[in-house]
Design an enzyme around this catalytic site. Structure first.
Site, PDB file in Angstrom:
ATOM      1  N   LYS A  77       0.286  -8.463  11.605  1.00  0.00           N
ATOM      2  CA  LYS A  77       0.125  -8.164  10.173  1.00  0.00           C
ATOM      3  C   LYS A  77       0.859  -9.217   9.340  1.00  0.00           C
ATOM      4  O   LYS A  77       1.961  -9.655   9.700  1.00  0.00           O
ATOM      5  CB  LYS A  77       0.665  -6.758   9.882  1.00  0.00           C
ATOM      6  CG  LYS A  77       0.395  -6.273   8.458  1.00  0.00           C
ATOM      7  CD  LYS A  77       0.855  -4.828   8.297  1.00  0.00           C
ATOM      8  CE  LYS A  77       0.669  -4.307   6.882  1.00  0.00           C
ATOM      9  NZ  LYS A  77       1.108  -2.914   6.718  1.00  0.00           N
ATOM     10  N   SER A 152      -1.988   0.346   4.712  1.00  0.00           N
ATOM     11  CA  SER A 152      -2.096  -1.065   4.387  1.00  0.00           C
ATOM     12  C   SER A 152      -2.411  -1.942   5.595  1.00  0.00           C
ATOM     13  O   SER A 152      -2.811  -3.085   5.464  1.00  0.00           O
ATOM     14  CB  SER A 152      -0.790  -1.544   3.743  1.00  0.00           C
ATOM     15  OG  SER A 152       0.308  -1.401   4.642  1.00  0.00           O
ATOM     16  N   SER A 176       0.746   3.787   7.009  1.00  0.00           N
ATOM     17  CA  SER A 176      -0.029   2.542   7.000  1.00  0.00           C
ATOM     18  C   SER A 176      -0.433   2.017   8.366  1.00  0.00           C
ATOM     19  O   SER A 176      -1.176   1.045   8.446  1.00  0.00           O
ATOM     20  CB  SER A 176       0.736   1.452   6.245  1.00  0.00           C
ATOM     21  OG  SER A 176       0.751   1.738   4.871  1.00  0.00           O
TER      22      SER A 176
END
Length: 487
Positions: A77, A152, A176
Site C-alpha cells: 500500500k 482505503s 480499511s
C-alpha cells in the site's frame, strides 16, 4: 492457469521441485499487471527493474536457506514508505516523494525474501471507504468493474482478487483492510494494535492505524502476519509480545469453541444477504463443534461518532507536517510564509482530507476539547470494556464485515455521512485495539460478502483457527472473478 491460483506452500513445493523459478513468479506478476491493471487500476508505481534483478539473485539461494515466503511477489500500500521507490499516500502533496528509508514491515518483507512488485493505490492518506479519494486514479472491483473495491486499502484487496499479486499489505484505521477484503472476496487481517510496527507508515490516526496482510486464503495470511510482526524499537507503541507460529494454529479443530454474536451487528442497517450469510456460516461452525450465543455490545452505537472525532483529531495533528517546506509539493508564486502554507495545503490536499482536518481541528480547539475530544476518549474506553466483558466468556465474536456488498462507483461519493456509515461494523475493533479478520462467506448479486471474526488482544491464533476451519468447509475462497482469466 495462472501460478497465483496456488497457495504459498504449493508455490514453494514447485520452486523446490524446479518446476518454476522465482524469476518466473516475478515475471508472472508483471505480466498480469500489464494485462489486467488497465481495468483494475490497482498499482500507482511499479518496481519492475529492481524486482526482476532481486528475483534473479534469489534464484541462486540454496533451498535450505529459504523460508515459507521466500521469492513470492507482494504489493505494498502506498502509505508504507519504501526506500528509493515513490510513496505518495495517493496525495498530490506527496506526488513526487521518494523515501530514503524503508518502513519496518518492508525490511521484514526483505528478510523473508519477498519480492516487492510495486505500490498500490488507496484513498488519500487512508481517508475513505471506496478508493474514490485517490488524487490519481479510481481502483475498480475485479468482480464488477462498475463497483468500488472498498477503502482505503481497496487496491491492496483488488490486486490480490484479480491475481496480480498473491499477497499485499494494507493498513486498517477503521476497517480499511477488512472492508475491502470483504468487497473483493479475499482474506484481510487487522492485527492487535501493537502487534505490527507502524514505523514508516504515513500516519492517519496513530492510536488506530495498523498494518496487516491481505491474501487469497487463511494459511497464507497467517504466514505473512508472522513475517511482519514483532517488537520494534523504532515504534514506541510496538508491543513486546512473543510472535507465535500462527500457521500452527490451523488445526481445523474448533470443538467446544464459544462464539459470541452481537445483536447490534445483525440489527438495523445490515442487509438481509449479509445477515443470512453470517447465519449460514454459524451453522457451518456449529457443525464443526462450536457453540454460539447472542450477546450485546451496548456502546457500539456510539462507535461511529467516537471514531470520526478521534481519528480526525489525530489526523489534523499528524498532517500538520505537510507544509511544503522540507519535502513534497510546494505552491508556486506565494508572497510570504503564511501564504505558502495556505496555498500548499489548499492545492495539495483533496476534499476528504480537508474535511477531516477541519473537523479534527475544531474538536481539539479551545472551548470544544472537553465537549468533543475528551468525551470521545471516555466513550472509547466504554467500547473497549464491552469487548473485555464478552471475552471473559467467549473465544471469538462473529458478525458481518460490511452491511452490504460493494456499491457502485460514484453512488455515495457526494454523501460523506452515508459513506462513513459503511464502516460501522469494523470501527469498534480499532477503538478497542482488538484483532479481526474478514474472510469470504457468500455472494449477493455476484459480489462477495465477508464474515468478520474478532478475537481478544494478541489472540490472532484463535481467529486463524476459526477462519481456517470455516474456509476448509466451504469453497468461497476458491472462487475468482471473471477478470482473473482475462475474460
Amino acid at each position: 492457469m495462472t501460478l497465483f491460483k496456488h497457495s504459498a506452500t504449493e508455490l514453494q513445493a514447485m520452486l523446490h521441485n524446479k518446476e518454476i523459478t522465482i524469476s518466473d513468479l516475478t515475471a508472472e506478476s508483471f505480466k498480469r499487471v500489464q494485462a489486467l491493471d488497465g481495468d483494475v487500476e490497482a498499482f500507482l508505481t511499479l518496481n519492475e527493474e529492481q524486482a526482476k534483478t532481486a528475483a534473479a539473485e534469489m534464484d541462486a539461494v540454496p533451498f535450505e536457506e529459504r523460508g515459507p515466503l521466500f521469492g513470492l511477489p507482494i504489493g505494498v500500500k502506498d502509505n508504507i514508505v519504501t526506500n528509493g521507490l515513490r510513496t505518495t499516500a495517493a496525495s498530490k502533496i506527496l506526488e513526487d516523494f521518494v523515501p530514503i528509508y524503508d518502513a519496518t514491515v518492508v525490511e521484514k518483507l526483505r528478510q523473508a525474501g519477498m519480492v516487492t512488485i510495486g505500490k498500490l493505490n488507496m484513498d488519500e492518506f487512508a481517508m475513505g471507504s471506496s478508493n474514490e479519494n485517490s488524487a490519481f486514479q479510481n481502483t475498480r472491483n475485479p468482480w464488477n468493474l462498475d463497483h468500488v473495491p472498498g477503502g482505503s486499502s481497496g487496491a491492496s484487496a483488488a490486486a490480490v482478487a484479480a491475481g496480480e499479486v498473491p499477497f499485499s499489505l494494507g493498513s486498517d484505521t477503521g476497517g480499511s483492510i477488512r472492508q475491502p477484503a470483504a468487497f473483493c472476496g479475499v482474506v484481510g487481517m487487522k492485527p492487535t494494535y501493537g502487534r505490527v510496527s507502524r514505523s514508516g507508515l504515513i500516519a492517519f490516526a496513530s492510536s488506530l492505524d495498523q498494518i496487516g496482510p491481505i491474501t487469497r486464503n487463511v494459511a497464507d495470511n497467517a504466514l505473512l502476519l508472522e513475517a511482519i510482526s514483532g517488537l520494534d524499537p523504532k515504534d514506541s507503541t510496538s508491543a513486546n509480545v512473543e510472535v507465535p507460529n500462527f500457521a500452527a494454529a490451523l488445526t481445523g479443530d474448533i470443538k467446544g469453541l464459544r462464539i459470541a454474536v452481537p445483536s447490534e451487528y445483525l440489527g438495523e442497517g445490515v442487509g438481509e444477504e449479509a445477515k443470512q450469510a453470517v447465519l449460514d456460516a454459524l451453522k457451518v461452525l456449529e457443525g464443526l463443534g462450536a457453540v454460539w450465543e447472542e450477546v450485546s455490545l451496548p456502546h457500539s452505537k456510539y462507535a461511529l461518532a467516537t471514531y470520526y472525532l478521534l481519528s480526525s483529531s489525530e489526523a489534523s495533528s499528524n498532517l500538520a507536517r505537510f507544509d511544503g517546506i522540507r519535502y513534497g509539493f510546494r505552491a508556486e508564486g506565494t508572497k510570504n510564509l503564511v501564504e505558502l502554507y495556505e496555498q500548499t495545503r489548499s492545492q495539495g490536499f483533496g476534499d476528504e482530507v480537508k474535511r477531516r482536518i477541519m473537523l479534527g481541528t475544531y474538536a481539539l480547539s479551545s472551548g470544544y476539547y472537553d465537549a468533543y475530544y475528551k468525551k470521545a476518549q471516555k466513550t472509547r474506553t466504554l467500547i473497549k470494556q464491552d469487548f473485555d466483558k464478552v471475552f471473559e466468556k467467549y473465544d471469538v465474536i462473529i458478525g458481518p464485515t460490511t452491511p452490504t456488498p460493494a456499491f457502485k462507483i460514484g453512488e455515495k461519493i457526494d454523501d460523506p455521512l452515508t459513506m462513513y456509515a459503511n464502516d460501522i461494523l469494523t470501527i469498534p475493533m480499532n477503538l478497542a485495539g482488538v484483532p479481526a479478520i474478514s474472510i469470504p462467506c457468500g455472494f449477493a448479486d455476484g459480489l462477495p460478502l465477508g464474515l468478520q471474526i474478532i478475537g481478544n488482544h494478541f489472540d490472532e491464533s484463535t481467529i486463524y483457527r476459526v477462519a481456517h476451519a470455516y474456509e476448509q468447509s466451504t469453497d468461497f475462497h476458491k472462487q475468482t472473478p471473471q477478470i482473473w482469466e482475462g475474460k
